[in-house]
Structures are given as structure tokens and as C-alpha cells.
Design a protein around this motif. Structure first.
Motif, PDB file in Angstrom:
ATOM      1  N   ASP A 131      31.363 101.421  -8.251  1.00 49.24           N
ATOM      2  CA  ASP A 131      32.773 101.011  -8.274  1.00 49.24           C
ATOM      3  C   ASP A 131      32.946 100.134  -9.507  1.00 49.24           C
ATOM      4  OD1 ASP A 131      35.320  99.950  -7.916  1.00 49.24           O
ATOM      5  OD2 ASP A 131      35.074  99.720  -5.753  1.00 49.24           O
ATOM      6  N   ARG A 132      33.549 100.684 -10.537  1.00 48.64           N
ATOM      7  CA  ARG A 132      33.684  99.975 -11.810  1.00 48.64           C
ATOM      8  C   ARG A 132      34.865  98.996 -11.829  1.00 48.64           C
ATOM      9  NH1 ARG A 132      30.235 103.008 -15.022  1.00 48.64           N
ATOM     10  NH2 ARG A 132      30.039 105.176 -14.396  1.00 48.64           N
ATOM     11  N   ASN A 133      35.736  99.069 -10.830  1.00 50.26           N
ATOM     12  CA  ASN A 133      36.936  98.234 -10.814  1.00 50.26           C
ATOM     13  C   ASN A 133      36.890  97.285  -9.618  1.00 50.26           C
ATOM     14  OD1 ASN A 133      39.457  97.096 -10.965  1.00 50.26           O
ATOM     15  ND2 ASN A 133      40.571  98.948 -10.423  1.00 50.26           N
ATOM     16  N   HIS A 134      36.374  96.080  -9.822  1.00 48.18           N
ATOM     17  CA  HIS A 134      36.287  95.105  -8.729  1.00 48.18           C
ATOM     18  C   HIS A 134      37.565  94.290  -8.578  1.00 48.18           C
ATOM     19  CE1 HIS A 134      32.127  95.898  -7.800  1.00 48.18           C
ATOM     20  NE2 HIS A 134      31.883  95.927  -9.091  1.00 48.18           N
ATOM     21  N   SER A 135      38.512  94.437  -9.481  1.00 48.20           N
ATOM     22  CA  SER A 135      39.721  93.619  -9.412  1.00 48.20           C
ATOM     23  C   SER A 135      40.595  93.957  -8.208  1.00 48.20           C
ATOM     24  CB  SER A 135      40.550  93.770 -10.697  1.00 48.20           C
ATOM     25  OG  SER A 135      41.056  95.089 -10.813  1.00 48.20           O
ATOM     26  N   ASN A 136      40.416  95.140  -7.618  1.00 44.97           N
ATOM     27  CA  ASN A 136      41.238  95.500  -6.469  1.00 44.97           C
ATOM     28  C   ASN A 136      40.481  95.469  -5.144  1.00 44.97           C
ATOM     29  OD1 ASN A 136      39.697  97.787  -6.817  1.00 44.97           O
ATOM     30  ND2 ASN A 136      41.403  99.164  -7.180  1.00 44.97           N
ATOM     31  N   ASN A 137      39.223  95.083  -5.176  1.00 44.59           N
ATOM     32  CA  ASN A 137      38.477  94.956  -3.919  1.00 44.59           C
ATOM     33  C   ASN A 137      37.817  93.591  -3.760  1.00 44.59           C
ATOM     34  OD1 ASN A 137      36.342  95.305  -5.699  1.00 44.59           O
ATOM     35  ND2 ASN A 137      35.266  96.777  -4.425  1.00 44.59           N
ATOM     36  N   GLU A 138      38.081  92.674  -4.650  1.00 40.01           N
ATOM     37  CA  GLU A 138      37.612  91.294  -4.518  1.00 40.01           C
ATOM     38  C   GLU A 138      38.834  90.384  -4.590  1.00 40.01           C
ATOM     39  OE1 GLU A 138      34.675  90.581  -7.548  1.00 40.01           O
ATOM     40  OE2 GLU A 138      33.240  91.950  -6.616  1.00 40.01           O
ATOM     41  N   HIS A 139      39.113  89.717  -3.489  1.00 45.86           N
ATOM     42  CA  HIS A 139      40.298  88.861  -3.401  1.00 45.86           C
ATOM     43  C   HIS A 139      39.912  87.493  -2.860  1.00 45.86           C
ATOM     44  CE1 HIS A 139      42.811  92.400  -3.971  1.00 45.86           C
ATOM     45  NE2 HIS A 139      42.073  93.006  -3.064  1.00 45.86           N
ATOM     46  N   VAL A 140      40.648  86.481  -3.283  1.00 41.01           N
ATOM     47  CA  VAL A 140      40.540  85.131  -2.735  1.00 41.01           C
ATOM     48  C   VAL A 140      41.949  84.716  -2.343  1.00 41.01           C
ATOM     49  CG1 VAL A 140      39.864  82.739  -3.160  1.00 41.01           C
ATOM     50  CG2 VAL A 140      38.579  84.595  -4.237  1.00 41.01           C
ATOM     51  N   VAL A 141      42.127  84.401  -1.049  1.00 36.11           N
ATOM     52  CA  VAL A 141      43.451  84.071  -0.530  1.00 36.11           C
ATOM     53  C   VAL A 141      43.390  82.699   0.131  1.00 36.11           C
ATOM     54  CG1 VAL A 141      45.326  84.809   0.987  1.00 36.11           C
ATOM     55  CG2 VAL A 141      43.822  86.520  -0.057  1.00 36.11           C
ATOM     56  N   LEU A 142      44.297  81.811  -0.254  1.00 34.95           N
ATOM     57  CA  LEU A 142      44.422  80.496   0.372  1.00 34.95           C
ATOM     58  C   LEU A 142      45.534  80.585   1.408  1.00 34.95           C
ATOM     59  CD1 LEU A 142      43.858  77.441   0.594  1.00 34.95           C
ATOM     60  CD2 LEU A 142      45.579  77.119  -1.207  1.00 34.95           C
ATOM     61  N   ALA A 143      45.183  80.315   2.673  1.00 33.88           N
ATOM     62  CA  ALA A 143      46.173  80.325   3.754  1.00 33.88           C
ATOM     63  C   ALA A 143      46.344  78.905   4.268  1.00 33.88           C
ATOM     64  CB  ALA A 143      45.714  81.246   4.878  1.00 33.88           C
ATOM     65  N   LEU A 144      47.570  78.415   4.245  1.00 31.49           N
ATOM     66  CA  LEU A 144      47.887  77.092   4.777  1.00 31.49           C
ATOM     67  C   LEU A 144      48.242  77.219   6.253  1.00 31.49           C
ATOM     68  CD1 LEU A 144      50.092  75.791   1.835  1.00 31.49           C
ATOM     69  CD2 LEU A 144      47.625  75.514   2.175  1.00 31.49           C
ATOM     70  N   ASP A 145      47.958  76.178   7.019  1.00 27.60           N
ATOM     71  CA  ASP A 145      48.227  76.183   8.464  1.00 27.60           C
ATOM     72  C   ASP A 145      49.718  75.945   8.719  1.00 27.60           C
ATOM     73  OD1 ASP A 145      48.020  76.227  11.201  1.00 27.60           O
ATOM     74  OD2 ASP A 145      47.042  74.291  11.370  1.00 27.60           O
ATOM     75  N   THR A 146      50.514  76.928   8.260  1.00 27.46           N
ATOM     76  CA  THR A 146      51.971  76.841   8.418  1.00 27.46           C
ATOM     77  C   THR A 146      52.513  78.064   9.176  1.00 27.46           C
ATOM     78  OG1 THR A 146      52.295  77.999   6.338  1.00 27.46           O
ATOM     79  CG2 THR A 146      52.247  75.580   6.248  1.00 27.46           C
ATOM     80  N   GLY A 147      51.660  79.059   9.379  1.00 27.79           N
ATOM     81  CA  GLY A 147      52.108  80.289   9.984  1.00 27.79           C
ATOM     82  C   GLY A 147      52.663  81.282   8.979  1.00 27.79           C
ATOM     83  N   ASP A 148      52.790  80.847   7.712  1.00 25.97           N
ATOM     84  CA  ASP A 148      53.287  81.736   6.662  1.00 25.97           C
ATOM     85  C   ASP A 148      52.261  82.836   6.379  1.00 25.97           C
ATOM     86  OD1 ASP A 148      55.614  80.260   6.303  1.00 25.97           O
ATOM     87  OD2 ASP A 148      54.686  78.946   4.817  1.00 25.97           O
ATOM     88  N   THR A 149      52.754  83.979   5.951  1.00 27.50           N
ATOM     89  CA  THR A 149      51.901  85.116   5.634  1.00 27.50           C
ATOM     90  C   THR A 149      51.678  85.180   4.126  1.00 27.50           C
ATOM     91  OG1 THR A 149      52.751  86.321   7.539  1.00 27.50           O
ATOM     92  CG2 THR A 149      51.691  87.625   5.820  1.00 27.50           C
ATOM     93  N   TYR A 150      50.425  85.392   3.742  1.00 23.10           N
ATOM     94  CA  TYR A 150      50.032  85.495   2.338  1.00 23.10           C
ATOM     95  C   TYR A 150      49.473  86.905   2.105  1.00 23.10           C
ATOM     96  CZ  TYR A 150      50.448  80.480   2.760  1.00 23.10           C
ATOM     97  OH  TYR A 150      50.928  79.218   3.006  1.00 23.10           O
ATOM     98  N   ALA A 151      50.042  87.608   1.149  1.00 20.21           N
ATOM     99  CA  ALA A 151      49.655  88.993   0.866  1.00 20.21           C
ATOM    100  C   ALA A 151      48.631  89.045  -0.265  1.00 20.21           C
ATOM    101  CB  ALA A 151      50.875  89.815   0.499  1.00 20.21           C
ATOM    102  N   PHE A 152      47.790  90.076  -0.198  1.00 25.33           N
ATOM    103  CA  PHE A 152      46.838  90.350  -1.273  1.00 25.33           C
ATOM    104  C   PHE A 152      46.751  91.847  -1.483  1.00 25.33           C
ATOM    105  CE2 PHE A 152      44.361  90.106   2.614  1.00 25.33           C
ATOM    106  CZ  PHE A 152      43.517  91.189   2.545  1.00 25.33           C
TER     107      PHE A 152
END
Length: 152
Positions: A131-152
């Protein structure tokens, strides 16, 4: 699930996807898209694996690493297993060429409530594919304890 359990038993080491050499197996472009939400010590993750090719994959394993410890007891989705105090791995199912794997939905309880959790998503195993393209399968997501949804 048997394939996932074999992986956890040590049949293939962590990082197998990264150590694949060019020409060692098929080439695929695995990608993950999804959402993360944290509320009251519960982390909800919805993830959809995809494959942009050029080859289909019989299966892959996505790894979810958290910055906070998981509660001792978890009810995990089928095809998922704990891989440590802060890790869960899940089978993607078959990833056909330009196709999607199974939708993975998790509701994870944290050991202690945290104001924020960092979720790291990556491929843990892909059957030896390149897999030569890791930019679409390696993600870092910060989720705050607010119930808000964060997309990646």
C-alpha cells in the motif's frame, strides 16, 4: 474471526502492512473513513474501510489506538478484539477492487472519564499487500468529551 485470532496469536507481527515489500504481494490502496464522538466516558466510532485497488484483498485488519485506557469489559462488534489496554483491532471483511468492506461500529467504554481522547487509526495487517498511499489509511483524530462528532 478466526483470521483475526490467528493474528493476535502471533502468526503475523504488528506492522505487517508496513513491512510489505514492493512485489511481495498484491498492491492495494486501503482507506478508512468514519466518525468519532466522545461523551461521558463512552467513545463511539463508526468506520468504513475501502479499497481503491489495483487489487482486491480477501481481508485486512484495522487498528484503533486510544490515548486513554479502555474499561476492563467491552462489548465489541463481531470481528473485533482487544489488542491491549488501549487498542482494538477489527477485520474489514473482503475489500473488492473499488469496493467497501463491512461497516464497523464500536461503542467503547473508557476506564476513566477523560476530557479528550486521541484516536489513531491505521492498518495492522493486510495480507502482505503493498500500500503505497498511507495518507488515507492512517488518521489521528482528537475527540473532546462534548458529544460532538469528528469526521476523518
Amino acid at each position: 474471526m478466526a483470521g483475526l485470532l490467528a493474528l493476535l496469536g502471533g502468526a503475523v507481527g504488528i506492522g505487517g502492512a508496513r513491512s510489505a515489500r514492493a512485489g511481495a504481494g498484491p498492491e492495494a490502496d486501503v482507506a478508512y473513513h468514519g466518525r468519532v464522538a466522545l461523551a461521558h466516558g463512552r467513545l463511539r466510532i463508526l468506520l468504513v474501510p475501502e479499497n481503491e485497488g489495483p487489487s482486491a484483498l480477501a481481508n485486512a485488519t484495522v487498528r484503533l489506538r486510544l490515548s486513554a485506557e479502555l474499561a476492563d469489559r467491552q462489548e465489541l462488534a463481531e470481528g473485533c478484539a482487544r489488542a491491549g489496554l488501549r487498542e482494538v483491532v477489527c477485520e474489514t471483511g473482503e475489500l473488492s477492487l473499488h469496493g467497501r468492506g463491512r461497516h464497523i461500529g464500536l461503542a467503547l467504554a473508557l476506564k476513566e472519564r477523560a476530557p479528550e481522547v486521541v484516536v489513531r487509526v491505521d492498518t495492522w495487517w493486510n495480507g502482505g499487500a503493498t500500500d503505497r498511499n498511507h495518507s488515507n489509511n492512517e488518521h489521528v483524530v482528537l475527540a473532546l468529551d462534548t458529544g460532538d462528532t469528528y469526521a476523518f
